[in-house]
Design a protein around this motif. Structure first.
Motif, PDB file in Angstrom:
ATOM      1  N   GLY A  56       0.519  -1.017   0.092  1.00  0.00           N
ATOM      2  CA  GLY A  56       0.065   0.005  -0.520  1.00  0.00           C
ATOM      3  C   GLY A  56       1.331   1.194   0.385  1.00  0.00           C
ATOM      4  N   ASN A  57       1.438   1.479   1.115  1.00  0.00           N
ATOM      5  CA  ASN A  57       2.839   2.953   0.891  1.00  0.00           C
ATOM      6  C   ASN A  57       3.090   2.558  -0.362  1.00  0.00           C
ATOM      7  N   ALA A  58       3.776   1.482  -1.036  1.00  0.00           N
ATOM      8  CA  ALA A  58       4.388   1.519  -2.207  1.00  0.00           C
ATOM      9  C   ALA A  58       3.671   2.015  -3.597  1.00  0.00           C
ATOM     10  N   VAL A  59       2.069   1.971  -2.851  1.00  0.00           N
ATOM     11  CA  VAL A  59       1.234   1.885  -4.287  1.00  0.00           C
ATOM     12  C   VAL A  59       1.325   3.521  -3.831  1.00  0.00           C
ATOM     13  N   CYS A  60       1.411   4.008  -3.465  1.00  0.00           N
ATOM     14  CA  CYS A  60       0.699   5.343  -2.934  1.00  0.00           C
ATOM     15  C   CYS A  60       1.985   5.838  -2.842  1.00  0.00           C
ATOM     16  N   ALA A  61       2.722   5.869  -3.089  1.00  0.00           N
ATOM     17  CA  ALA A  61       4.232   6.555  -3.124  1.00  0.00           C
ATOM     18  C   ALA A  61       4.576   6.874  -4.675  1.00  0.00           C
ATOM     19  N   HIS A  62       3.684   5.523  -5.275  1.00  0.00           N
ATOM     20  CA  HIS A  62       3.246   5.152  -7.205  1.00  0.00           C
ATOM     21  C   HIS A  62       2.557   6.735  -7.133  1.00  0.00           C
ATOM     22  N   LEU A  63       1.760   6.885  -6.866  1.00  0.00           N
ATOM     23  CA  LEU A  63       0.630   7.982  -7.280  1.00  0.00           C
ATOM     24  C   LEU A  63       1.113   8.960  -6.986  1.00  0.00           C
ATOM     25  N   ARG A 223     -15.749   2.493  -1.790  1.00  0.00           N
ATOM     26  CA  ARG A 223     -16.989   3.169  -2.296  1.00  0.00           C
ATOM     27  C   ARG A 223     -17.380   2.888  -3.645  1.00  0.00           C
ATOM     28  N   LYS A 224     -18.412   2.545  -3.953  1.00  0.00           N
ATOM     29  CA  LYS A 224     -18.870   2.121  -5.255  1.00  0.00           C
ATOM     30  C   LYS A 224     -18.889   3.173  -6.107  1.00  0.00           C
ATOM     31  N   ARG A 225     -18.832   4.534  -5.916  1.00  0.00           N
ATOM     32  CA  ARG A 225     -18.365   5.678  -5.843  1.00  0.00           C
ATOM     33  C   ARG A 225     -17.236   6.830  -6.561  1.00  0.00           C
ATOM     34  N   ASP A 226     -16.771   5.724  -6.114  1.00  0.00           N
ATOM     35  CA  ASP A 226     -14.954   5.828  -6.038  1.00  0.00           C
ATOM     36  C   ASP A 226     -14.592   5.528  -6.919  1.00  0.00           C
ATOM     37  N   ARG A 227     -14.383   5.479  -8.720  1.00  0.00           N
ATOM     38  CA  ARG A 227     -14.272   4.515  -9.144  1.00  0.00           C
ATOM     39  C   ARG A 227     -12.902   5.283  -9.564  1.00  0.00           C
ATOM     40  N   ASP A 228     -12.579   6.446  -9.912  1.00  0.00           N
ATOM     41  CA  ASP A 228     -11.531   6.675 -10.195  1.00  0.00           C
ATOM     42  C   ASP A 228     -10.376   6.237  -9.615  1.00  0.00           C
ATOM     43  N   LEU A 229     -10.227   6.146  -8.459  1.00  0.00           N
ATOM     44  CA  LEU A 229      -9.649   5.860  -7.813  1.00  0.00           C
ATOM     45  C   LEU A 229      -8.646   4.556  -7.982  1.00  0.00           C
ATOM     46  N   ALA A 230     -10.287   3.676  -7.725  1.00  0.00           N
ATOM     47  CA  ALA A 230     -10.160   2.258  -8.174  1.00  0.00           C
ATOM     48  C   ALA A 230      -9.151   1.979  -9.219  1.00  0.00           C
ATOM     49  N   GLU A 231      -9.681   3.179 -10.325  1.00  0.00           N
ATOM     50  CA  GLU A 231      -8.839   2.876 -11.485  1.00  0.00           C
ATOM     51  C   GLU A 231      -7.466   2.950 -10.932  1.00  0.00           C
ATOM     52  N   ARG A 232      -7.359   4.302 -10.006  1.00  0.00           N
ATOM     53  CA  ARG A 232      -5.437   4.625 -10.387  1.00  0.00           C
ATOM     54  C   ARG A 232      -5.187   3.696  -9.497  1.00  0.00           C
ATOM     55  N   PHE A 233      -5.857   2.643  -8.296  1.00  0.00           N
ATOM     56  CA  PHE A 233      -5.166   1.551  -7.999  1.00  0.00           C
ATOM     57  C   PHE A 233      -4.752   0.808  -8.681  1.00  0.00           C
ATOM     58  N   ASN A 234      -5.533   0.250  -9.597  1.00  0.00           N
ATOM     59  CA  ASN A 234      -5.104  -0.672 -10.858  1.00  0.00           C
ATOM     60  C   ASN A 234      -4.308  -1.115 -11.722  1.00  0.00           C
ATOM     61  N   GLN A 235      -4.311   0.272 -11.780  1.00  0.00           N
ATOM     62  CA  GLN A 235      -2.938   1.215 -12.301  1.00  0.00           C
ATOM     63  C   GLN A 235      -1.665   1.059 -11.562  1.00  0.00           C
ATOM     64  N   ALA A 236      -1.393   1.414 -11.529  1.00  0.00           N
ATOM     65  CA  ALA A 236      -0.273   1.440  -9.687  1.00  0.00           C
ATOM     66  C   ALA A 236       0.002   0.342  -9.418  1.00  0.00           C
ATOM     67  N   LEU A 237      -0.909  -0.940  -9.059  1.00  0.00           N
ATOM     68  CA  LEU A 237      -0.543  -2.498  -8.687  1.00  0.00           C
ATOM     69  C   LEU A 237       0.305  -2.976  -9.977  1.00  0.00           C
ATOM     70  N   ALA A 238      -0.557  -2.944 -11.410  1.00  0.00           N
ATOM     71  CA  ALA A 238      -0.106  -3.014 -12.086  1.00  0.00           C
ATOM     72  C   ALA A 238       1.102  -2.773 -12.705  1.00  0.00           C
ATOM     73  N   GLU A 239       1.498  -1.364 -12.980  1.00  0.00           N
ATOM     74  CA  GLU A 239       2.892  -0.937 -12.824  1.00  0.00           C
ATOM     75  C   GLU A 239       3.806  -1.774 -11.739  1.00  0.00           C
TER      76      GLU A 239
END
Length: 260
Positions: A56-63, A223-239
């Motif tokens: 999680g810390n790595a994801v946040c640093a990446h973002l 939360r279901k409305r936070d789709r943009d945040l979820a997509e940012r996490f998906n991209q960071a995890l993939a990278e």
């Protein structure tokens, strides 16, 4: 381990309608249930660490965003997310159909098996269900292991539910339980298993199915409305997987591959 859902449908629906999306400039709050070694736990000096904390810390640093960690008991995790006590759950939450009706999941970022464990010297044949009649099994309350054992073995086993995996292990060591069904990495981190000097043995294959109980892996819950945040996490995890960071973190905690 991965852990099981509780339904709060009407309350959650109201909360989802009432809460605005995460603000981009706010620190992102990630929730964990501690301890759940090796995924999230505290060192002797109180530092929060573990595979998911490091990831999680790595994801946040990446973002390039500021993140903080919030400790939350497991059985109130989803209601607390909907009440905006934090912004996401990164705490070994298995992706299941039931949970997906309540929260939005990231793409899965790991999967691990569960297993039956008993003290060495016990003659227990987990494949012979009738022979389990009257035995006592311990599980962590509200986990997928709890649901699996309750549904499939509750007619023969006395199922005892505990607030934490620590409590399960304590009663297993004290002889108050005959066996336990646990997320295997959790068991491996808490008690030495199968080695000649170990007091405990695994008495089943590694179990990951059916999906009804074990889901499609573990994801970050939003939360279901936070789709943009979820997509940012998906991209960071993939990278992070692509550049080797994920594997580097994983190798610090596991001797085997937990990626899907």
């Amino acid at each position: 381990m991965p852990r099981s859902p509780m339904l709060f449908a009407s309350t959650l629906a109201a909360l989802m309608l009432a809460t605005p999306p995460v603000l981009a400039d706010d620190p992102l709050r990630l929730a964990v249930d501690v301890p759940y070694e090796p995924f999230e736990y505290k060192t002797a000096d109180g530092t929060l660490t573990g595979f998911e904390v490091d990831l999680g810390n790595a994801v946040c640093a990446h973002l390039e965003i500021q993140c903080t960690w919030v400790e939350q008991p497991w059985d109130g995790m989803i209601p607390a997310l909907m009440a905006r006590k934090f912004d996401a759950i990164m705490s070994s939450m298995a992706i299941t159909e039931e949970r997906s009706r309540q929260v939005l999941f990231s793409e899965p970022y790991y999967t691990t098996p569960s297993a039956w464990i008993t003290p060495r010297g016990r003659d227990i044949d987990i494949s012979d269900k009738a022979s389990l009649e009257g035995l006592t099994a311990g599980v962590q309350r509200a986990t997928l292991q709890d649901r699996y054992v309750t549904d499939l073995y509750g007619d023969v086993l006395e199922v005892r539910r505990y607030a934490s995996a620590d409590d399960v292990v304590a009663d297993l060591r004290a002889g108050r339980l005959d066996l336990t069904f646990m997320d295997y990495p959790i068991a491996e981190a808490m008690i030495e298993i199968d080695a000649e000097a170990s007091d405990f043995v695994r008495i089943s294959d590694f179990i990951k199915e059916p999906d009804t109980y074990f889901g499609q892996g573990v994801g970050v819950a939003f939360r279901k409305r936070d789709r943009d945040l979820a997509e940012r996490f998906n991209q960071a995890l993939a990278e992070l997987k692509a550049n080797g960071t994920y594997d580097e973190i994983m190798s610090e905690y596991f001797s085997y591959d937990i990626k899907l």
